[in-house]
Design a protein around this motif. Structure first.
Motif, PDB file in Angstrom:
ATOM      1  N   ALA A   1     -10.417  61.220 -34.544  1.00  0.00           N
ATOM      2  CA  ALA A   1     -10.024  60.000 -35.250  1.00  0.00           C
ATOM      3  C   ALA A   1     -10.051  60.367 -36.642  1.00  0.00           C
ATOM      4  CB  ALA A   1     -10.936  59.064 -34.821  1.00  0.00           C
ATOM      5  N   GLU A   2     -11.250  60.271 -37.150  1.00  0.00           N
ATOM      6  CA  GLU A   2     -11.460  60.617 -38.682  1.00  0.00           C
ATOM      7  C   GLU A   2     -11.536  62.067 -39.042  1.00  0.00           C
ATOM      8  OE1 GLU A   2     -10.956  58.412 -41.129  1.00  0.00           O
ATOM      9  OE2 GLU A   2     -10.699  56.775 -39.861  1.00  0.00           O
ATOM     10  N   GLY A   3     -11.837  62.740 -37.902  1.00  0.00           N
ATOM     11  CA  GLY A   3     -12.024  64.112 -37.821  1.00  0.00           C
ATOM     12  C   GLY A   3     -13.105  64.984 -38.280  1.00  0.00           C
ATOM     13  N   LYS A   4     -14.171  63.899 -38.119  1.00  0.00           N
ATOM     14  CA  LYS A   4     -15.426  64.199 -38.917  1.00  0.00           C
ATOM     15  C   LYS A   4     -16.220  65.392 -38.112  1.00  0.00           C
ATOM     16  CE  LYS A   4     -15.681  60.694 -41.852  1.00  0.00           C
ATOM     17  NZ  LYS A   4     -15.552  60.765 -43.467  1.00  0.00           N
ATOM     18  N   ALA A   5     -16.323  65.267 -36.600  1.00  0.00           N
ATOM     19  CA  ALA A   5     -16.811  66.214 -35.820  1.00  0.00           C
ATOM     20  C   ALA A   5     -16.292  67.599 -35.955  1.00  0.00           C
ATOM     21  CB  ALA A   5     -16.837  65.886 -34.565  1.00  0.00           C
ATOM     22  N   VAL A   6     -14.602  67.646 -36.020  1.00  0.00           N
ATOM     23  CA  VAL A   6     -14.037  68.863 -36.042  1.00  0.00           C
ATOM     24  C   VAL A   6     -14.224  69.534 -37.816  1.00  0.00           C
ATOM     25  CG1 VAL A   6     -11.649  69.651 -35.998  1.00  0.00           C
ATOM     26  CG2 VAL A   6     -12.142  68.258 -34.254  1.00  0.00           C
ATOM     27  N   ARG A   7     -14.333  68.780 -38.587  1.00  0.00           N
ATOM     28  CA  ARG A   7     -14.802  69.541 -40.074  1.00  0.00           C
ATOM     29  C   ARG A   7     -15.920  69.994 -39.901  1.00  0.00           C
ATOM     30  NH1 ARG A   7     -11.940  67.952 -44.645  1.00  0.00           N
ATOM     31  NH2 ARG A   7     -10.068  66.775 -44.106  1.00  0.00           N
ATOM     32  N   GLY A   8     -17.101  69.395 -39.174  1.00  0.00           N
ATOM     33  CA  GLY A   8     -18.304  70.248 -38.880  1.00  0.00           C
ATOM     34  C   GLY A   8     -17.949  71.392 -38.320  1.00  0.00           C
ATOM     35  N   LEU A   9     -17.349  71.372 -37.105  1.00  0.00           N
ATOM     36  CA  LEU A   9     -17.129  72.746 -36.519  1.00  0.00           C
ATOM     37  C   LEU A   9     -16.559  73.690 -37.504  1.00  0.00           C
ATOM     38  CD1 LEU A   9     -16.258  71.357 -33.002  1.00  0.00           C
ATOM     39  CD2 LEU A   9     -18.352  72.147 -33.633  1.00  0.00           C
TER      40      LEU A   9
ATOM     41  N   ALA B   1     -21.913  73.261 -30.236  1.00  0.00           N
ATOM     42  CA  ALA B   1     -22.792  72.734 -31.345  1.00  0.00           C
ATOM     43  C   ALA B   1     -23.781  71.762 -30.895  1.00  0.00           C
ATOM     44  CB  ALA B   1     -21.931  72.291 -32.717  1.00  0.00           C
ATOM     45  N   LYS B   2     -24.926  71.900 -31.169  1.00  0.00           N
ATOM     46  CA  LYS B   2     -26.189  70.826 -30.551  1.00  0.00           C
ATOM     47  C   LYS B   2     -26.062  69.942 -31.875  1.00  0.00           C
ATOM     48  CE  LYS B   2     -28.222  74.244 -27.702  1.00  0.00           C
ATOM     49  NZ  LYS B   2     -29.278  74.456 -26.585  1.00  0.00           N
TER      50      LYS B   2
ATOM     51  N   ILE C   1     -25.161  69.148 -37.188  1.00  0.00           N
ATOM     52  CA  ILE C   1     -25.048  69.831 -36.045  1.00  0.00           C
ATOM     53  C   ILE C   1     -25.280  71.333 -36.289  1.00  0.00           C
ATOM     54  CG2 ILE C   1     -22.805  68.618 -35.273  1.00  0.00           C
ATOM     55  CD1 ILE C   1     -20.989  70.863 -36.338  1.00  0.00           C
ATOM     56  N   THR C   2     -25.902  71.996 -35.088  1.00  0.00           N
ATOM     57  CA  THR C   2     -26.315  73.258 -35.362  1.00  0.00           C
ATOM     58  C   THR C   2     -25.836  74.299 -34.361  1.00  0.00           C
ATOM     59  OG1 THR C   2     -28.500  72.345 -35.734  1.00  0.00           O
ATOM     60  CG2 THR C   2     -28.584  74.329 -35.238  1.00  0.00           C
TER      61      THR C   2
ATOM     62  N   THR D   1     -25.434  75.153 -39.982  1.00  0.00           N
ATOM     63  CA  THR D   1     -25.670  73.690 -39.654  1.00  0.00           C
ATOM     64  C   THR D   1     -24.614  72.946 -40.731  1.00  0.00           C
ATOM     65  OG1 THR D   1     -27.235  73.281 -41.731  1.00  0.00           O
ATOM     66  CG2 THR D   1     -28.244  73.877 -39.505  1.00  0.00           C
ATOM     67  N   SER D   2     -24.282  71.861 -40.271  1.00  0.00           N
ATOM     68  CA  SER D   2     -23.181  70.799 -41.037  1.00  0.00           C
ATOM     69  C   SER D   2     -23.816  69.356 -40.647  1.00  0.00           C
ATOM     70  CB  SER D   2     -21.854  71.163 -40.616  1.00  0.00           C
ATOM     71  OG  SER D   2     -21.069  70.737 -41.593  1.00  0.00           O
ATOM     72  N   VAL D   3     -23.481  68.473 -41.745  1.00  0.00           N
ATOM     73  CA  VAL D   3     -23.615  67.178 -41.460  1.00  0.00           C
ATOM     74  C   VAL D   3     -22.393  66.341 -41.059  1.00  0.00           C
ATOM     75  CG1 VAL D   3     -24.546  65.138 -42.432  1.00  0.00           C
ATOM     76  CG2 VAL D   3     -25.487  67.347 -43.178  1.00  0.00           C
ATOM     77  N   VAL D   4     -22.479  65.747 -40.118  1.00  0.00           N
ATOM     78  CA  VAL D   4     -21.123  64.813 -39.521  1.00  0.00           C
ATOM     79  C   VAL D   4     -21.287  63.559 -39.362  1.00  0.00           C
ATOM     80  CG1 VAL D   4     -19.852  64.536 -37.429  1.00  0.00           C
ATOM     81  CG2 VAL D   4     -20.747  67.158 -37.982  1.00  0.00           C
ATOM     82  N   GLU D   5     -20.730  62.865 -39.659  1.00  0.00           N
ATOM     83  CA  GLU D   5     -20.698  61.596 -39.628  1.00  0.00           C
ATOM     84  C   GLU D   5     -19.858  60.914 -38.450  1.00  0.00           C
ATOM     85  OE1 GLU D   5     -19.387  58.570 -42.943  1.00  0.00           O
ATOM     86  OE2 GLU D   5     -19.435  60.264 -44.066  1.00  0.00           O
ATOM     87  N   SER D   6     -20.664  59.926 -37.698  1.00  0.00           N
ATOM     88  CA  SER D   6     -19.967  59.818 -36.311  1.00  0.00           C
ATOM     89  C   SER D   6     -19.521  58.406 -36.545  1.00  0.00           C
ATOM     90  CB  SER D   6     -21.201  59.764 -35.444  1.00  0.00           C
ATOM     91  OG  SER D   6     -20.593  59.315 -34.120  1.00  0.00           O
TER      92      SER D   6
END
Lengths: 192, 192
Positions: A129-137, A80-81, A108-109, A94-99
């Motif tokens: 950690a909070e799982g934000k990136a994985v949730r975006g995926l 994902a970009k 992410i796209t 697309t999905s919005v991720v908090e870092s």
């Protein structure tokens, strides 16, 4: 994964704000032989799964996913970009991720053509950690109607809620090591 | 590299503005078996060089560099970061790069501890067009006092000036394929 815990203890550094730096081998300088050990371990853990594709997120996830893919019959890796490139045309999920690291949100796209309905996907990333990136995926996989066969994480921060939340959704989350606490700069690992 | 030219002809697409899309195998979806062929070819080309480290730039360069490193006795890969992370502490080399793809400037960052004086560096990247990204990498290598043993590029746009300029500096630039023109969507390769 004992080898990973030893590596973190010898080469990692704990910084203020519950930050674990593993730039010596995992996300700035990359220890290729060690990434191969990580890849083998992911294959051992997910050996009973039929995986069509590995999905990760730029930038740190790419190295881990690519080396690991070699142990999954060279399945394709899609990353994902984080930025909308002039070169990304066509339809995208697309999905919005908090870092947690960058302290801001980003989008992410993934090009639609690279995630198909019914494909069996293994998510791989360096940190949970909070799982934000994985949730975006997960979000983009769900948009595609693909199937999440598992989530392979190198380092989970067990004192943050991402792992618990994702497992609570019924996902097969497998972390190669789980840090239980890093109080006063001292790392405690949970048995996995 | 004939295999690469065939791959580009079968899976690449030419877009307006001299953009070649190779997201099917090189920079969004990653063809791991094919990246191994690329890695072997870089090793064949730079077989007489003693390489201590491979330097690349996020994001697309990471996959290529990591797979290639396996053919260079698993030398470490260091990737220059494009964003200043909260996690990047300590002293860093930086350089400003203009992006052809993103049509803006950005700063690349490499921690000083990962580039040492006298280290023999192989630069690897996916594209060479105007050569801005490679120049940024050269800049940080020079700041470190390290030695550039070579520059390995997957796809060079021979109708842009980067390759000529870098070779004019006396650098050993080796591109696996050079596109001579892409007029009207038709790719012409130069013999390499």
């Amino acid at each position: 994964m004992k080898l990973l815990e030893q590596k973190i203890l010898s080469e990692g550094r704990v910084k203020d704000g519950n930050i674990l730096k593993v730039d010596e081998f995992l996300n700035h300088k990359l220890d290729i032989a060690f990434l191969n050990e990580i890849g083998k371990e992911f294959k051992r853990i997910f050996a009973d799964k039929k995986i069509d594709k590995i999905l990760t997120i730029e930038a740190s996830g790419i190295a881990i996913a690519c080396i690991a893919a070699q142990y999954f019959d060279n399945v394709p890796v899609v990353f994902a970009k984080k930025a909308k490139s002039q070169n990304l045309d066509g339809d995208c999920y697309t999905s919005v991720v908090e870092s947690f690291t960058y302290k801001k949100s980003f989008t992410i796209t993934v090009a639609e053509k690279f995630l198909k309905e019914g494909e069996r996907i293994l998510i791989i990333d360096d940190f949970l950690a909070e799982g934000k990136a994985v949730r975006g995926l997960i979000d983009v996989i769900n948009q595609a109607g693909a199937i999440i066969e598992g989530v392979g994480i190198v380092i989970e921060k067990g004192f943050q809620t991402g792992g618990k939340d994702l497992r609570g959704l019924g996902l097969n989350v497998q972390s190669l090591c789980i840090i239980e606490s890093m109080e006063n700069g001292k790392l405690q690992f949970k048995e996995v």
